[in-house]
Design a protein around this motif. Structure first.
Motif, PDB file in Angstrom:
ATOM      1  N   SER A 102       0.841  -1.185   0.000  1.00  0.00           N
ATOM      2  CA  SER A 102       0.000   0.000   0.000  1.00  0.00           C
ATOM      3  C   SER A 102       0.883   1.243   0.000  1.00  0.00           C
ATOM      4  O   SER A 102       2.064   1.187   0.369  1.00  0.00           O
ATOM      5  CB  SER A 102      -0.888  -0.014   1.246  1.00  0.00           C
ATOM      6  OG  SER A 102      -1.510   1.238   1.418  1.00  0.00           O
ATOM      7  N   GLN A 103       0.284   2.368  -0.411  1.00  0.00           N
ATOM      8  CA  GLN A 103       1.009   3.642  -0.327  1.00  0.00           C
ATOM      9  C   GLN A 103       0.585   4.455   0.893  1.00  0.00           C
ATOM     10  O   GLN A 103       1.113   5.535   1.123  1.00  0.00           O
ATOM     11  CB  GLN A 103       0.793   4.464  -1.598  1.00  0.00           C
ATOM     12  CG  GLN A 103       1.582   3.928  -2.798  1.00  0.00           C
ATOM     13  CD  GLN A 103       1.631   4.921  -3.930  1.00  0.00           C
ATOM     14  OE1 GLN A 103       0.604   5.235  -4.520  1.00  0.00           O
ATOM     15  NE2 GLN A 103       2.810   5.425  -4.244  1.00  0.00           N
ATOM     16  N   GLN A 104      -0.354   3.938   1.651  1.00  0.00           N
ATOM     17  CA  GLN A 104      -0.739   4.568   2.918  1.00  0.00           C
ATOM     18  C   GLN A 104      -0.973   3.457   3.925  1.00  0.00           C
ATOM     19  O   GLN A 104      -1.660   2.482   3.612  1.00  0.00           O
ATOM     20  CB  GLN A 104      -2.028   5.368   2.776  1.00  0.00           C
ATOM     21  CG  GLN A 104      -1.916   6.586   1.898  1.00  0.00           C
ATOM     22  CD  GLN A 104      -3.214   7.366   1.902  1.00  0.00           C
ATOM     23  OE1 GLN A 104      -3.756   7.688   2.952  1.00  0.00           O
ATOM     24  NE2 GLN A 104      -3.720   7.649   0.715  1.00  0.00           N
ATOM     25  N   LEU A 152      -3.583  -8.207  -4.682  1.00  0.00           N
ATOM     26  CA  LEU A 152      -3.603  -6.857  -4.144  1.00  0.00           C
ATOM     27  C   LEU A 152      -4.250  -5.890  -5.115  1.00  0.00           C
ATOM     28  O   LEU A 152      -4.214  -6.082  -6.326  1.00  0.00           O
ATOM     29  CB  LEU A 152      -2.176  -6.402  -3.844  1.00  0.00           C
ATOM     30  CG  LEU A 152      -1.450  -7.275  -2.825  1.00  0.00           C
ATOM     31  CD1 LEU A 152      -0.006  -6.864  -2.752  1.00  0.00           C
ATOM     32  CD2 LEU A 152      -2.114  -7.179  -1.464  1.00  0.00           C
ATOM     33  N   ALA A 153      -4.832  -4.857  -4.542  1.00  0.00           N
ATOM     34  CA  ALA A 153      -5.443  -3.833  -5.383  1.00  0.00           C
ATOM     35  C   ALA A 153      -4.377  -3.152  -6.239  1.00  0.00           C
ATOM     36  O   ALA A 153      -4.578  -2.870  -7.410  1.00  0.00           O
ATOM     37  CB  ALA A 153      -6.161  -2.816  -4.511  1.00  0.00           C
ATOM     38  N   LEU A 154      -3.233  -2.886  -5.605  1.00  0.00           N
ATOM     39  CA  LEU A 154      -2.129  -2.322  -6.358  1.00  0.00           C
ATOM     40  C   LEU A 154      -1.360  -3.458  -7.005  1.00  0.00           C
ATOM     41  O   LEU A 154      -1.179  -4.512  -6.410  1.00  0.00           O
ATOM     42  CB  LEU A 154      -1.183  -1.552  -5.426  1.00  0.00           C
ATOM     43  CG  LEU A 154      -1.717  -0.261  -4.823  1.00  0.00           C
ATOM     44  CD1 LEU A 154      -0.757   0.233  -3.759  1.00  0.00           C
ATOM     45  CD2 LEU A 154      -1.898   0.788  -5.900  1.00  0.00           C
ATOM     46  N   ASP A 155      -0.918  -3.231  -8.225  1.00  0.00           N
ATOM     47  CA  ASP A 155      -0.103  -4.256  -8.872  1.00  0.00           C
ATOM     48  C   ASP A 155       1.334  -4.080  -8.388  1.00  0.00           C
ATOM     49  O   ASP A 155       2.105  -3.326  -8.943  1.00  0.00           O
ATOM     50  CB  ASP A 155      -0.190  -4.113 -10.389  1.00  0.00           C
ATOM     51  CG  ASP A 155       0.498  -5.277 -11.085  1.00  0.00           C
ATOM     52  OD1 ASP A 155       1.171  -6.065 -10.394  1.00  0.00           O
ATOM     53  OD2 ASP A 155       0.364  -5.392 -12.310  1.00  0.00           O
ATOM     54  N   THR A 156       1.651  -4.748  -7.316  1.00  0.00           N
ATOM     55  CA  THR A 156       2.966  -4.556  -6.697  1.00  0.00           C
ATOM     56  C   THR A 156       3.905  -5.699  -7.035  1.00  0.00           C
ATOM     57  O   THR A 156       4.754  -6.077  -6.245  1.00  0.00           O
ATOM     58  CB  THR A 156       2.821  -4.454  -5.178  1.00  0.00           C
ATOM     59  OG1 THR A 156       2.171  -5.630  -4.719  1.00  0.00           O
ATOM     60  CG2 THR A 156       2.016  -3.239  -4.790  1.00  0.00           C
TER      61      THR A 156
END
Lengths: 437, 141
Positions: free
Chosen positions: A85-87, A195-199
């Motif tokens: 995540s970014q937060q 994940l929601a973000l493609d990390t």
């Protein structure tokens, strides 16, 4: 087997120790003494202590937009240790420990035990509590001997007690050059489609073992002396070179050397005011986790020096460090960590404690360059990591404080594929509440 | 006649106490430390310092009696040795219980090395009682 170079250095250090043994032992308030000894005649059987750090971090970095795969994130654009995540709210550290002397009548032996319950690079892989420190110190007039798992002699930013660290995140040089990661066979970057973000370029699962946390298991010889109004301290340590991982992966032992001289301006404990100059070196070998058929080992050397000045209301710290071999290439590239690259970096830190207030303001400028010799090396890229950090701390009381920091980051690389990812790294906000008990 | 003799005897006792407490002393205080808690060591030294500061070193007789686990305050290696030396230079006395010293010697295999400012007394609690009989006030920080 300890090689000849290490043996000679150890002998030389032992000679210095013998030469100093007749000089008055000092009660210097330094990290070697604060973490490895107890106050003679006063320490109890078991003092319970610890600290909790709860935090929130937000990263403003832009993802790299891939022509077909969409937005992609690399680790510096995500909040650690999970990198999902970014937060993120997090309990970064929750440590509980005991220290003291088993037989209070006799101050010649003391112990230090500390466990980590928080969510960080030590614990993130399996979410279990981990013993971060477990050591016994035998004290004599000539030398003190500490054995077990504990912080290794090294740079100030790494050796200092983390609960009095004036920022939330480490400098790039300390994070990348000194906070060792230990790759092992099978560690590769893994996609995180859940994940929601493609990390998929930033999964911490790439490394399956905990970070070194500036610690090692071994034996350390150290002492502190008072001469001419200064406290002089040394440490010589031999360790497995395997961080928080109990046991060893080869027969080579790491050698740690450390010297510090400090002029006290008053106070005591971790916030003691003074002028300290110090120098250190670390050297060892690492096995190639990805080629278990080879007996070749990669050298890992680190060295540095610095100065710290603290006299209320001002603080200034400067450190410079360099290293060769096992240069970290990112949390998502464990297979590239075994290399003979070079790297170096430094930082300058200013602190100002606003008089008659509970506020402290801090400014830190740090730079780090890795892969300086990559043109002649088998792998790597030359990348630079520049960060300016402004921070403020509100000291609620002597044991509690709020730290707010804002990292302004400029990352770049001479290699296009890497630079494409790094150039999107932007600013990062961190808020952290620390309570020591 | 008996009343006169009684008054003379009482005056004699008062003079005796006064002489033992110091010619100009306004207060005589004994501090007890017998606790294993290391914070009590700091506390008893702080209290002694505050007493000296308040009354003045010439106006108070002050003695610290250590026994039981509190005897560690008077170990030679004790981290507070500089503070003990500073207080001793202002006239503060430090008494170390011999009974405790002997008991600790059995555990350690040798007698504990004591601070050079510490004076062994036969028994810490007896020393406190003796001082109280001489007019000292007992304080247990």
């Amino acid at each position: 087997m300890i090689n000849k170079t290490i043996f000679k250095k150890t002998l030389a250090a032992a000679a210095i120790v013998a030469g100093l043994s007749a000089i008055q032992v000092a009660e210097a308030a330094n990290w070697l003494m604060l973490q490895g000894t107890e106050r003679p005649g006063t320490a109890g059987r078991a003092k319970v202590w610890g600290f909790i750090q709860a935090q929130y971090q937000a990263d403003d970095s832009e993802p790299f937009t891939h022509p077909t795969d969409g937005d992609l994130y690399i680790p510096p654009k995500l909040i650690g240790p999970n990198l999902t995540s970014q937060q993120q709210f997090n309990v970064n550290r929750a440590r509980l420990g005991l220290r003291g002397t088993g037989m209070p009548l006799d101050s010649s032996v003391n112990y230090f035990l500390l466990a980590e319950f928080g969510n960080n690079g030590i614990t993130a892989n399996d979410n279990d509590a981990v013993v971060s420190d477990a050591s016994i110190t035998v004290n004599t007039d000539a030398v003190r001997i500490r054995t077990g798992l504990f912080k290794t002699p090294g740079p100030e930013e790494a050796l200092q007690a983390i609960h009095v660290f004036d920022y939330v995140n480490f400098t790039s040089v300390t994070n990348q050059l000194m906070l060792e990661r230990f790759p092992q066979l099978g560690d590769v970057n893994t996609a995180r489609a859940d994940l929601a973000l493609d990390t998929n370029k930033g999964s911490i699962s790439a490394y399956s073992r905990p970070v070194g946390a500036f610690r090692d298991t071994g034996v350390q010889f150290f002492q502190s002396y008072k001469m001419g109004g200064w406290d002089h301290s040394y440490a010589v340590m031999l360790g497995n070179g395997n961080g928080m991982n109990f046991g060893d992966t080869n027969n080579s032992k790491d050698l740690y050397l450390y010297w510090a001289s400090e002029k006290s301006f008053g106070g005591k404990g971790p916030r003691m005011q003074g002028l300290k100059i110090f120098a250190w070196s670390q050297s060892g070998k690492r096995y190639d986790a990805y080629d278990i058929t080879t007996t070749d080992e990669q050298d890992r050397t680190r060295s540095g020096f610095g100065v710290k000045y603290l006299k209320m209301p001002f603080r200034v710290t400067f450190e410079t460090m360099s290293g060769n071999g096992m240069i970290f290439q990112g949390q998502h590239r464990p297979q590239d960590a075994i290399n003979d690259l070079e790297a170096s970096g430094n930082y300058l830190d200013f602190g100002y404690y606003i008089p008659n207030s509970k506020w402290e303001v801090d400014l830190r400028v740090d730079t780090y360059t890795r892969g300086e010799n990559h043109g002649t090396s088998a792998a790597g890229d030359e990348s630079t990591f520049d960060t300016n950090t402004v921070a403020a701390q509100y000291h609620i009381n002597k044991k509690s404080r709020l730290t707010m920091s804002y990292d302004m980051r400029t990352f770049a690389s001479d290699t296009a594929a890497v630079n494409t990812q790094l150039k999107g790294v932007a600013n990062r906000l961190a808020l952290q509440l620390t309570h020591i008990f | 006649m008996k009343k006169i003799l009684g008054i003379i005897a009482a005056m004699g006792m008062l003079l005796s106490v006064s002489a033992q407490a110091g010619d100009f002393a306004e207060q005589s205080i004994v501090l007890q430390i017998s606790d294993p808690n290391p914070f009590k060591q700091t506390l008893v030294l702080n209290v002694a310092n505050n007493i000296i500061k308040h009354y003045g070193q010439d106006k108070v007789n002050l003695e610290i009696v250590a026994f039981g686990p509190g005897l560690r305050l008077l170990f030679a290696e004790n981290a507070n040795q500089d503070r003990i030396a500073a207080l001793s230079s202002t006239g503060v006395k430090f008494s170390a219980c011999k009974n405790t010293i002997n008991a600790m010697a059995k555990k350690l295999g040798h007698p504990p090395a004591l601070n050079p400012n510490a004076v062994p007394v036969s028994a810490g609690v007896v020393r406190i009682v003796d001082l109280m009989n001489k007019g000292y006030k007992l304080v247990k920080p």
